[in-house]
Design an enzyme around this catalytic site. Structure first.
Site, PDB file in Angstrom:
ATOM      1  CE  LYS A  28       3.880 -56.582 -57.604  1.00  0.00           C
ATOM      2  NZ  LYS A  28       4.161 -56.175 -58.922  1.00  0.00           N
ATOM      3  NE  ARG A  33      -0.789 -46.822 -59.877  1.00  0.00           N
ATOM      4  CZ  ARG A  33      -0.347 -47.880 -60.420  1.00  0.00           C
ATOM      5  NH1 ARG A  33       0.451 -48.858 -59.700  1.00  0.00           N
ATOM      6  NH2 ARG A  33      -0.619 -48.183 -61.827  1.00  0.00           N
ATOM      7  N   GLY A 101       8.219 -54.733 -63.822  1.00  0.00           N
ATOM      8  CA  GLY A 101       7.683 -54.065 -64.783  1.00  0.00           C
ATOM      9  C   GLY A 101       6.988 -52.740 -64.425  1.00  0.00           C
ATOM     10  NE  ARG A 129       6.826 -58.261 -67.858  1.00  0.00           N
ATOM     11  CZ  ARG A 129       6.035 -57.921 -66.850  1.00  0.00           C
ATOM     12  NH1 ARG A 129       6.890 -57.650 -65.653  1.00  0.00           N
ATOM     13  NH2 ARG A 129       4.830 -57.437 -66.969  1.00  0.00           N
ATOM     14  CB  SER A 174      -1.578 -52.120 -70.040  1.00  0.00           C
ATOM     15  OG  SER A 174      -0.397 -51.826 -69.257  1.00  0.00           O
ATOM     16  CD  GLN A 176       2.936 -52.758 -65.555  1.00  0.00           C
ATOM     17  OE1 GLN A 176       3.523 -52.839 -66.469  1.00  0.00           O
ATOM     18  NE2 GLN A 176       3.245 -53.672 -64.650  1.00  0.00           N
ATOM     19  CG  ASP A 326      -0.900 -59.108 -61.360  1.00  0.00           C
ATOM     20  OD1 ASP A 326      -0.760 -59.177 -62.593  1.00  0.00           O
ATOM     21  OD2 ASP A 326      -0.960 -57.982 -60.649  1.00  0.00           O
ATOM     22  CE  LYS A 353       0.097 -59.036 -66.689  1.00  0.00           C
ATOM     23  NZ  LYS A 353       0.098 -57.527 -66.517  1.00  0.00           N
ATOM     24  NE  ARG A 357       2.633 -64.049 -63.730  1.00  0.00           N
ATOM     25  CZ  ARG A 357       2.454 -62.979 -63.004  1.00  0.00           C
ATOM     26  NH1 ARG A 357       1.485 -62.355 -63.019  1.00  0.00           N
ATOM     27  NH2 ARG A 357       3.398 -62.426 -62.241  1.00  0.00           N
TER      28      ARG A 357
HETATM   29  C1  S3P Z   1       0.203 -53.062 -62.375  1.00  0.00           C
HETATM   30  C2  S3P Z   1      -0.690 -53.212 -63.701  1.00  0.00           C
HETATM   31  C3  S3P Z   1      -0.443 -54.828 -64.178  1.00  0.00           C
HETATM   32  C4  S3P Z   1      -0.273 -55.697 -63.337  1.00  0.00           C
HETATM   33  C5  S3P Z   1       1.094 -55.375 -62.354  1.00  0.00           C
HETATM   34  C6  S3P Z   1       0.909 -54.113 -61.560  1.00  0.00           C
HETATM   35  C7  S3P Z   1       0.387 -51.512 -62.013  1.00  0.00           C
HETATM   36  O1  S3P Z   1       0.191 -54.740 -65.379  1.00  0.00           O
HETATM   37  O2  S3P Z   1       0.023 -57.075 -63.917  1.00  0.00           O
HETATM   38  O3  S3P Z   1       1.308 -56.369 -61.583  1.00  0.00           O
HETATM   39  O4  S3P Z   1       0.679 -51.441 -60.739  1.00  0.00           O
HETATM   40  O5  S3P Z   1      -0.133 -50.838 -62.715  1.00  0.00           O
HETATM   41  P1  S3P Z   1      -0.269 -54.452 -66.868  1.00  0.00           P
HETATM   42  O6  S3P Z   1      -0.562 -53.014 -66.691  1.00  0.00           O
HETATM   43  O7  S3P Z   1       0.735 -54.634 -67.523  1.00  0.00           O
HETATM   44  O8  S3P Z   1      -1.573 -55.177 -67.103  1.00  0.00           O
END
Ligand code: S3P
Length: 444
Positions: A28, A33, A101, A129, A174, A176, A326, A353, A357
């Site tokens: 995913k 990306r 997210g 979130r 994170s 993200q 995750d 999340k 969780r």
């Molecule tokens: C992800 C980063 C993670 C993960 C999410 C996918 C990503 O989140 O939990 O399922 O693709 O960068 P966080 O950056 O909030 O930890």
């Protein structure tokens, strides 16, 4: 409302062992990306093995709405015709992020350094979130935000051009947030720096380097320092997306727990910033053998042979949490069947999340007869020593619009006396649309 408009309840019960060979769909994180970086390259990117789940489709729709050409060919290959860094167009309607997210936070980074305005909306889960974690650094770079109370969706942002390069030390581990700042940095003059005290998944760094970005990673005093020089043209790529270790996790765990199982899960991405669950399960006594270790699209990949194993409880080192962030819901299921106690800590991030969780898994597993103590930053689990948990005789467990709660409790159902009833399996389609079909295949 904590479930989808058309909830799809289902009971998962014991059945045959998991055998044969299955392959899980594309990763995913890498799929999101591929679409975003392809959208910013000059020319045509192709992606094979792209995950066709709802979350990734939300990203596809958003980059299309901002000018990229995104198509799926009959053979399943996706093509992305990019607009070039700086070339994103103003979307004409709000960008619907659904449950995702990753789509939201990474796309906010892209929009931040383009002179466009975009509105982001999402489902009930996503709208709870926190977005402040990306609003803060992107505001420092010059973007402007009008968010719902608490820094949440729906929100409207106005990107800036030119943006100001920043040096930003991540206050939360994170990927993200890291990625949002680096993506904003792509169209920012000069050098944008992100400092990671704790390493998180590094797909953004690996893939941007492949696309020709001027990006360096250096380790300084135990921290990762990532620098990106902006306003560099990205070159299109031909991407092969490896299988998602986070999806493989459910089948690996199911095969460890269901007596008689001997399953090959093919094409599993084993990037060290993602694969810590398999190390933890091995340390608990799980038989997980790597076959044909190879490189797919710049990521380590192997087929995993998994056999039913007696597991022993473990104290999980919180330092490895980001490398399996995750996978805790499914680890909690494995721990419920182990002999002895499993202790987890340092998991505050699990509370923000797709659902909380820690509380969602504590409630669901307790309802299914497991012995769980919920702490502020983790769960403590007393396992059954391999005996089945009782399962849910009465009310279904609640998934809270969270795909990983649904899949974890489905696996719990396979090792329960009475089965586990789940209120809504529809969120599974966000990340793993073929989950139930592959389960049927493996148990045939
Ligand atoms: C992800 C980063 C993670 C993960 C999410 C996918 C990503 O989140 O939990 O399922 O693709 O960068 P966080 O950056 O909030 O930890």
């Amino acid at each position: 409302m904590s479930h989808s408009a058309n909830p799809s309840p289902r009971r998962f019960t014991t059945g045959a062992p998991l055998t044969g060979r299955i392959a899980v769909p594309g990763d995913k994180s890498i799929s999101h990306r591929s679409l975003m970086f392809g959208a910013l390259a000059v020319g045509r990117t192709t992606a094979r093995g792209l995950l066709e789940g709802e979350d990734v489709m939300a990203t596809a729709a958003a980059v299309r709405a901002m000018g990229a050409g995104v198509e799926r060919a009959d053979d399943g290959t996706w093509t992305i015709d990019g607009v070039g860094v700086g070339g994103l167009l103003q979307p004409q309607t709000a960008l619907d992020m659904g449950n995702s997210g990753t789509s939201t936070r990474l796309l906010m980074g892209l929009v931040a350094s383009h002179g466009i305005t975009a509105t982001f909306t999402g489902d009930v889960s996503l709208s709870k979130r926190p977005m402040g974690r990306v609003i803060e650094p992107l505001s420092l770079m010059g973007a402007d935000f009008t968010a719902s109370p608490g820094g949440r969706l729906p929100l409207t942002m106005r990107g800036a051009h030119p943006t100001v390069p920043i040096e930003y030390r991540l206050p939360v581990a994170s990927a993200q947030v890291k990625s949002a700042v680096l993506l904003a940095g792509l169209n920012t003059p000069g050098i944008t720096t992100v400092i990671e005290p704790v390493a998180t998944r590094d797909h953004t760094e690996r893939m941007l380097t492949g696309f020709g970005a001027d990006l360096t990673v250096e380790e300084v005093d135990g921290e990762r320092v990532i620098r990106i020089r902006g306003e560099v043209e990205l070159k299109p790529q031909d991407i092969v997306v490896p299988g998602d270790p986070s999806s493989a996790a459910f089948f690996v765990t199911a095969a460890l727990l269901v007596p008689g199982s001997d399953l090959i899960v093919a094409n599993v991405g084993l990037n060290p910033t993602r694969a810590a669950l398999f190390d933890v399960l091995r340390a608990m006594g799980g038989y997980i053998e790597e076959l044909d270790r190879r490189d797919v699209g710049g990521e380590p990949v192997a087929d995993l042979r998994v056999r039913h194993s007696a597991l022993t409880g473990i104290e999980v080192d919180p330092a490895i949490a980001p490398s399996m962030i995750d996978e805790f819901p499914i680890l909690f299921v494995a721990a419920s069947m182990a002999s002895g106690r499993t202790v987890t800590s340092g998991l505050d991030e699990l509370r923000v999340k797709e659902s909380d969780r820690l509380s969602a898994m504590a409630a669901a597993l307790t309802a299914a007869g497991a012995r769980i103590e919920e702490r502020e930053d983790g769960l403590v689990i007393e396992g059954t020593g391999g005996e089945p948990i009782s399962g849910t005789a009465g009310a279904p467990v609640t998934t809270h619009l969270d795909h990983r709660i649904a899949m974890s409790m489905a696996v719990a159902g396979l090792v329960s006396r009475d089965g586990v009833e789940i209120d809504d399996t529809s969120p599974i389609a966000t990340s793993f649309p073929t989950f139930e079909a592959l389960l049927t295949e493996a148990m045939a």
